[in-house]
Design a protein around this motif. Sequence first.
Motif, PDB file in Angstrom:
ATOM      1  N   ALA A  10       0.844  -1.190   0.000  1.00 48.28           N
ATOM      2  CA  ALA A  10       0.000   0.000   0.000  1.00 48.28           C
ATOM      3  C   ALA A  10       0.880   1.241   0.000  1.00 48.28           C
ATOM      4  N   LEU A  11       0.288   2.358  -0.391  1.00 45.61           N
ATOM      5  CA  LEU A  11       0.964   3.650  -0.417  1.00 45.61           C
ATOM      6  C   LEU A  11       0.144   4.656   0.368  1.00 45.61           C
ATOM      7  N   THR A  12       0.830   5.585   0.995  1.00 43.90           N
ATOM      8  CA  THR A  12       0.158   6.775   1.497  1.00 43.90           C
ATOM      9  C   THR A  12       1.091   7.956   1.283  1.00 43.90           C
ATOM     10  N   GLY A  13       0.526   9.114   0.927  1.00 44.79           N
ATOM     11  CA  GLY A  13       1.348  10.268   0.622  1.00 44.79           C
ATOM     12  C   GLY A  13       0.686  11.548   1.075  1.00 44.79           C
ATOM     13  N   TYR A  14       1.527  12.573   1.320  1.00 45.23           N
ATOM     14  CA  TYR A  14       1.082  13.818   1.913  1.00 45.23           C
ATOM     15  C   TYR A  14       1.585  14.994   1.084  1.00 45.23           C
ATOM     16  N   ASP A  37       2.039  15.482 -17.711  1.00 46.40           N
ATOM     17  CA  ASP A  37       2.323  14.427 -16.747  1.00 46.40           C
ATOM     18  C   ASP A  37       1.465  14.549 -15.489  1.00 46.40           C
ATOM     19  N   SER A  38       0.294  15.151 -15.622  1.00 50.25           N
ATOM     20  CA  SER A  38      -0.594  15.293 -14.472  1.00 50.25           C
ATOM     21  C   SER A  38      -0.953  13.910 -13.912  1.00 50.25           C
ATOM     22  N   PRO A  39      -0.947  13.754 -12.592  1.00 47.05           N
ATOM     23  CA  PRO A  39      -1.208  12.438 -12.009  1.00 47.05           C
ATOM     24  C   PRO A  39      -2.542  11.819 -12.417  1.00 47.05           C
ATOM     25  N   HIS A  40      -3.589  12.616 -12.608  1.00 49.44           N
ATOM     26  CA  HIS A  40      -4.896  12.024 -12.912  1.00 49.44           C
ATOM     27  C   HIS A  40      -4.893  11.263 -14.230  1.00 49.44           C
ATOM     28  N   LEU A  41      -3.908  11.518 -15.070  1.00 50.87           N
ATOM     29  CA  LEU A  41      -3.857  10.860 -16.370  1.00 50.87           C
ATOM     30  C   LEU A  41      -3.472   9.391 -16.277  1.00 50.87           C
ATOM     31  N   VAL A  42      -2.985   8.928 -15.130  1.00 52.15           N
ATOM     32  CA  VAL A  42      -2.652   7.509 -14.977  1.00 52.15           C
ATOM     33  C   VAL A  42      -3.856   6.697 -14.517  1.00 52.15           C
ATOM     34  N   ALA A  43      -5.008   7.319 -14.357  1.00 50.13           N
ATOM     35  CA  ALA A  43      -6.174   6.633 -13.788  1.00 50.13           C
ATOM     36  C   ALA A  43      -6.487   5.324 -14.509  1.00 50.13           C
ATOM     37  N   GLY A  44      -6.356   5.314 -15.829  1.00 47.46           N
ATOM     38  CA  GLY A  44      -6.700   4.128 -16.594  1.00 47.46           C
ATOM     39  C   GLY A  44      -5.802   2.934 -16.323  1.00 47.46           C
ATOM     40  N   ARG A  45      -4.671   3.144 -15.662  1.00 44.36           N
ATOM     41  CA  ARG A  45      -3.747   2.045 -15.363  1.00 44.36           C
ATOM     42  C   ARG A  45      -3.807   1.608 -13.898  1.00 44.36           C
ATOM     43  N   VAL A  46      -4.580   2.306 -13.099  1.00 46.33           N
ATOM     44  CA  VAL A  46      -4.651   2.000 -11.667  1.00 46.33           C
ATOM     45  C   VAL A  46      -5.561   0.799 -11.428  1.00 46.33           C
ATOM     46  N   THR A  47      -5.074  -0.166 -10.659  1.00 42.51           N
ATOM     47  CA  THR A  47      -5.902  -1.301 -10.240  1.00 42.51           C
ATOM     48  C   THR A  47      -6.154  -1.291  -8.730  1.00 42.51           C
ATOM     49  N   VAL A 101       0.903  -2.484  -6.352  1.00 39.43           N
ATOM     50  CA  VAL A 101       0.179  -1.605  -5.431  1.00 39.43           C
ATOM     51  C   VAL A 101      -1.275  -2.057  -5.296  1.00 39.43           C
ATOM     52  N   ALA A 102      -1.662  -2.411  -4.075  1.00 38.68           N
ATOM     53  CA  ALA A 102      -3.024  -2.876  -3.810  1.00 38.68           C
ATOM     54  C   ALA A 102      -3.937  -1.755  -3.326  1.00 38.68           C
ATOM     55  N   ALA A 103      -3.361  -0.730  -2.721  1.00 38.16           N
ATOM     56  CA  ALA A 103      -4.152   0.383  -2.203  1.00 38.16           C
ATOM     57  C   ALA A 103      -3.258   1.607  -2.119  1.00 38.16           C
ATOM     58  N   ALA A 104      -3.854   2.787  -2.278  1.00 41.76           N
ATOM     59  CA  ALA A 104      -3.087   4.030  -2.178  1.00 41.76           C
ATOM     60  C   ALA A 104      -3.968   5.127  -1.624  1.00 41.76           C
ATOM     61  N   ALA A 105      -3.391   5.935  -0.762  1.00 46.60           N
ATOM     62  CA  ALA A 105      -4.104   7.057  -0.166  1.00 46.60           C
ATOM     63  C   ALA A 105      -3.283   8.324  -0.336  1.00 46.60           C
ATOM     64  N   GLY A 106      -3.970   9.442  -0.396  1.00 46.76           N
ATOM     65  CA  GLY A 106      -3.307  10.736  -0.473  1.00 46.76           C
ATOM     66  C   GLY A 106      -4.058  11.753   0.358  1.00 46.76           C
ATOM     67  N   PHE A 107      -3.314  12.591   1.085  1.00 47.68           N
ATOM     68  CA  PHE A 107      -3.939  13.561   1.977  1.00 47.68           C
ATOM     69  C   PHE A 107      -3.364  14.953   1.718  1.00 47.68           C
ATOM     70  N   HIS A 108      -4.258  15.936   1.738  1.00 47.52           N
ATOM     71  CA  HIS A 108      -3.967  17.316   1.337  1.00 47.52           C
ATOM     72  C   HIS A 108      -3.018  17.342   0.144  1.00 47.52           C
ATOM     73  N   GLY A 109      -3.385  16.592  -0.892  1.00 51.27           N
ATOM     74  CA  GLY A 109      -2.573  16.487  -2.100  1.00 51.27           C
ATOM     75  C   GLY A 109      -2.560  17.791  -2.883  1.00 51.27           C
ATOM     76  N   ALA A 110      -1.504  17.960  -3.664  1.00 50.14           N
ATOM     77  CA  ALA A 110      -1.335  19.177  -4.459  1.00 50.14           C
ATOM     78  C   ALA A 110      -1.180  18.816  -5.930  1.00 50.14           C
ATOM     79  N   THR A 117       1.833   3.664 -12.300  1.00 49.73           N
ATOM     80  CA  THR A 117       3.063   3.227 -12.968  1.00 49.73           C
ATOM     81  C   THR A 117       3.427   1.789 -12.614  1.00 49.73           C
ATOM     82  N   HIS A 118       3.103   1.378 -11.393  1.00 50.95           N
ATOM     83  CA  HIS A 118       3.424   0.027 -10.916  1.00 50.95           C
ATOM     84  C   HIS A 118       2.154  -0.658 -10.393  1.00 50.95           C
ATOM     85  N   PRO A 119       1.133  -0.803 -11.227  1.00 49.40           N
ATOM     86  CA  PRO A 119      -0.154  -1.321 -10.723  1.00 49.40           C
ATOM     87  C   PRO A 119      -0.060  -2.729 -10.159  1.00 49.40           C
ATOM     88  N   GLU A 120       0.855  -3.539 -10.674  1.00 50.41           N
ATOM     89  CA  GLU A 120       0.971  -4.917 -10.199  1.00 50.41           C
ATOM     90  C   GLU A 120       1.551  -5.000  -8.789  1.00 50.41           C
TER      91      GLU A 120
END
Length: 251
Positions: free
Chosen positions: A129-133, A168-178, A151-160, A146-149
Amino acid sequence: MTSVQGTAVDIPTEDGVADAYLAHPGDGTPRPGVLLYQDAFGLRPHLRSMADRLAGAGYTVLVPNVFYRHGRAPVVELPEFIDPSARPDVFAGLRPVMESLTTDLAMRDAGAYLRRLEESPLVADGPVALTGYCMGARLALLTAGTHPERVAAAAGFHGAHLATDAPDSPHLVAGRVTAELYFGHADDDPSLPPEQIRLLEDALTAAGVRHTCEVYTGAHHGFTQADTAAYSEEAAERHWAALLDLLERTF
């Protein structure tokens, strides 16, 4: 809460060696791995205490210094408490460091961080899992795509800057997220205005990503960071409840 051990570790990368902090339950039993991505202020006592709290809940937690190319943490001098008067001087030093960490470099490093978890005898087999601030929420989303295989879960708090018009906006990877995602946004946050929140949620929904996005009303950007003036105990505890709930569902 179980007893916790914390250790300074070094992680070989393609570009050098990243210093990091590894926290784990003291019994030495392999536990699910969590990669914790820093905010802009970086690896410091407060982030180590956050890693310890997660480890006490039953996880093995790795906190890398993502700015390692500029030296071991802290890469700029930090006051014990970061109040508004200190921020201009701190960010004067941090801004070029942050700007130098391109998406390509960050994701190349992410592979090294994930390998370190995978190879550790303190980490249970399987995805992590991932968590980021703050900026770490951006890195968490990018890593999940980028590494969907791995990562089982990811969280982000007060993200920027999670959903911008940059190529290279992060939302553009949505189609690869599992993974399942959770985002706890700061209220009235200039670094993540309402239009970016909507764009992020629309992208995740369109891609069929399991996700939850919540705005923490009244909480400022940085609300989880107890060594800053932005800290909110109420919002920080809400973050802990949401994060631990996500991890419990995952593992």
